[in-house]
Design a protein around this motif. Structure first.
Motif, mmCIF file in Angstrom:
data_model
loop_
_atom_site.group_PDB
_atom_site.id
_atom_site.type_symbol
_atom_site.label_atom_id
_atom_site.label_comp_id
_atom_site.label_asym_id
_atom_site.label_seq_id
_atom_site.Cartn_x
_atom_site.Cartn_y
_atom_site.Cartn_z
ATOM 1 N N ALA A 134 -7.324 -1.687 4.999
ATOM 2 C CA ALA A 134 -7.453 -0.388 4.345
ATOM 3 C C ALA A 134 -8.747 0.286 4.804
ATOM 4 C CB ALA A 134 -7.442 -0.550 2.832
ATOM 5 N N ALA A 163 -8.252 6.067 8.466
ATOM 6 C CA ALA A 163 -6.895 6.092 7.907
ATOM 7 C C ALA A 163 -5.867 6.562 8.926
ATOM 8 C CB ALA A 163 -6.858 6.980 6.664
ATOM 9 N N VAL A 165 -0.955 -3.277 3.625
ATOM 10 C CA VAL A 165 -2.289 -2.710 3.778
ATOM 11 C C VAL A 165 -3.248 -3.572 2.963
ATOM 12 C CG1 VAL A 165 -3.745 -0.678 3.416
ATOM 13 C CG2 VAL A 165 -1.350 -0.393 4.103
ATOM 14 N N ASP A 202 -6.711 -4.092 1.326
ATOM 15 C CA ASP A 202 -7.985 -3.535 0.878
ATOM 16 C C ASP A 202 -8.793 -4.665 0.238
ATOM 17 O OD1 ASP A 202 -9.945 -1.680 0.610
ATOM 18 O OD2 ASP A 202 -8.786 -0.277 -0.594
ATOM 19 N N CYS A 235 -5.481 5.172 1.113
ATOM 20 C CA CYS A 235 -4.300 4.303 1.116
ATOM 21 C C CYS A 235 -3.033 5.108 0.847
ATOM 22 C CB CYS A 235 -4.459 3.197 0.072
ATOM 23 S SG CYS A 235 -5.772 2.012 0.468
ATOM 24 N N GLN A 246 0.276 5.733 3.557
ATOM 25 C CA GLN A 246 1.693 5.605 3.202
ATOM 26 C C GLN A 246 2.459 6.875 3.503
ATOM 27 O OE1 GLN A 246 4.622 7.169 0.914
ATOM 28 N NE2 GLN A 246 2.650 7.261 -0.123
ATOM 29 N N LEU A 269 0.639 -2.689 -0.899
ATOM 30 C CA LEU A 269 -0.816 -2.509 -0.939
ATOM 31 C C LEU A 269 -1.423 -3.694 -1.677
ATOM 32 C CD1 LEU A 269 -3.413 -0.869 -0.498
ATOM 33 C CD2 LEU A 269 -3.007 0.197 -2.726
ATOM 34 N N ALA A 320 -4.825 -4.561 -3.106
ATOM 35 C CA ALA A 320 -6.158 -4.057 -3.458
ATOM 36 C C ALA A 320 -6.879 -5.152 -4.235
ATOM 37 C CB ALA A 320 -6.046 -2.781 -4.269
ATOM 38 N N TYR A 367 4.503 3.327 -2.275
ATOM 39 C CA TYR A 367 4.483 1.901 -1.956
ATOM 40 C C TYR A 367 5.571 1.208 -2.772
ATOM 41 C CZ TYR A 367 0.094 2.125 0.648
ATOM 42 O OH TYR A 367 -0.874 2.410 1.586
#
Length: 380
Positions: free
Chosen positions: A167, A206, A226, A228, A247, A251, A270, A272, A291
């Protein structure tokens, strides 16, 4: 006029002509889309890694980034855990999130005792001029796409192949710190001193991340994640202001570009790590409509996460990586405890660790973990 520019990719016009082997196991794709599966599909972050003797045998003769940047080696390493563990339900391409800073023109080294090192980090806004203004992902990262295609063929339909990127906030942290950090004083200092320039940097990263993901899908990736990894280092306010919008942008750009190129959407996850506050989870519920799956680290209970996230996001995770040091009885006991929590949370569930597998895990303990997940994640 769209805000997104479709990247120029070598396979943009020919991906439809590729005949991939027929899928024999698509459980992870079904779970990522929220479909009910007879058991939870399972894969493990960093499953191609240093805990495997066959991985170490390859690395003995090749540097880390040589393995990443040589498609044949990357494919070989990616397939190793699939060949060893028939109970795995997904493969993830062997690569590293820091190929994006490399594509932007930064030097990245992998030192055995320190991990990733960026010798010339970004310490002030003027340093942004050192980054490439425009990144040709085909030229700079085409080796990733080649590795994806080779791996997809080598999988022979056994399991789906996952592509990924880091990310933007996590990548910015490495780029500003010069490596890993306990305090994040340089990267977080950027957010406080130079918020406008920080957003410029994050969005520049990004765009490259999104183009990388699009290229991976055209090359054969069937699902995307992704990472993060440093999201939890931010306050909820700064997560909302700096990390999450990038993020969401990734997407949106990936989905737009795939549609423009005539490709169907693929499931996106994702992860995170460390984002636990009710305010941040509520924001994820609101913003992550594009997502399919949210990865949970081991600090979140799945039932509580579901209550805060609401419906519409499938869950991935979230066994403590240290479970693999618990011996057969400890592994089985913890798997038997966690699985019902995910069943209670409802909707799709992809079993995984709450972060990556660590190097000292015994391969047989990884195999036993997979057996236990297969046993205890079955639906009644």
């Amino acid at each position: 006029m769209s805000e997104f520019t479709v990247p120029t990719l070598a396979n943009a016009a020919t991906w439809k002509d590729v005949q991939w082997p027929e899928m024999k196991n698509d459980l992870v794709l079904r779970a990522a889309r929220g479909e009910e599966t007879p058991r939870a599909p399972v894969w493990v972050m960093r499953q191609a890694g240093r805990y495997l003797p066959e991985f170490l045998a390859v690395r003995k003769d090749h540097s880390f980034f040589e393995c990443c940047q040589t498609p044949e080696l990357a494919a070989k390493l990616t397939l190793q855990p699939i060949d060893r563990y028939p109970l795995l339900d997904a493969s993830i391409i062997f690569c590293d999130i820091l190929v994006v800073p490399q594509a932007l023109g930064m030097e990245v080294l992998m030192e055995p005792t320190k991990g990733p090192v960026l010798p010339e980090p970004l310490r002030k806004p003027e340093d942004l001029a050192r980054l490439r203004e425009v990144v040709d992902v085909q030229k700079e990262l085409g080796y990733v796409f080649d590795a994806i295609s080779l791996t997809r063929k080598g999988l022979d339909g056994r399991v789906p192949l996952i592509g990924f990127c880091g990310a933007p906030w996590t990548l910015m942290a490495y780029m500003c710190e010069g490596g890993g950090s306990k305090t994040f004083e340089n990267s977080k200092g950027w957010l406080y001193k130079w918020p406008v320039e920080s957003k410029k940097l994050i969005m520049k990263v990004a765009d490259v991340c999104a183009d990388l993901l699009v290229g991976q899908v055209l090359a054969g990736a069937q699902m995307l994640q992704v990472f993060d990894s440093w999201a939890g280092e931010l306050t909820p306010h700064h997560f909302a202001e700096f990390a999450l919008p990038a993020c969401v942008y990734i997407q949106k750009k990936v989905r737009h570009c795939l549609r423009e190129l005539g490709h169907a959407d693929v499931p996106m996850t994702l992860f995170a790590k460390g984002v636990h506050s009710p305010a941040s989870l509520a924001l994820l519920k609101k913003e992550l409509t594009g997502y399919d799956t949210i990865g949970l680290d081991c600090g979140l209970d799945p039932v509580e996460a579901r209550q805060l996230l609401g419906s519409g996001l499938n869950l991935q995770g979230n066994f403590d990586p240290a479970i693999l040091y618990g011996g057969r009885e400890g592994i089985e006991r913890e798997v038997a405890r966690v699985c019902p929590r995910f069943h209670e949370a409802g909707e799709g569930w992809i079993a995984n660790l709450g972060h990556g597998i660590t190097p000292n895990v015994k391969p047989e303990d990884m195999g036993w973990f997979l057996e236990c997940v297969h046993k205890y994640s079955k639906r009644a």
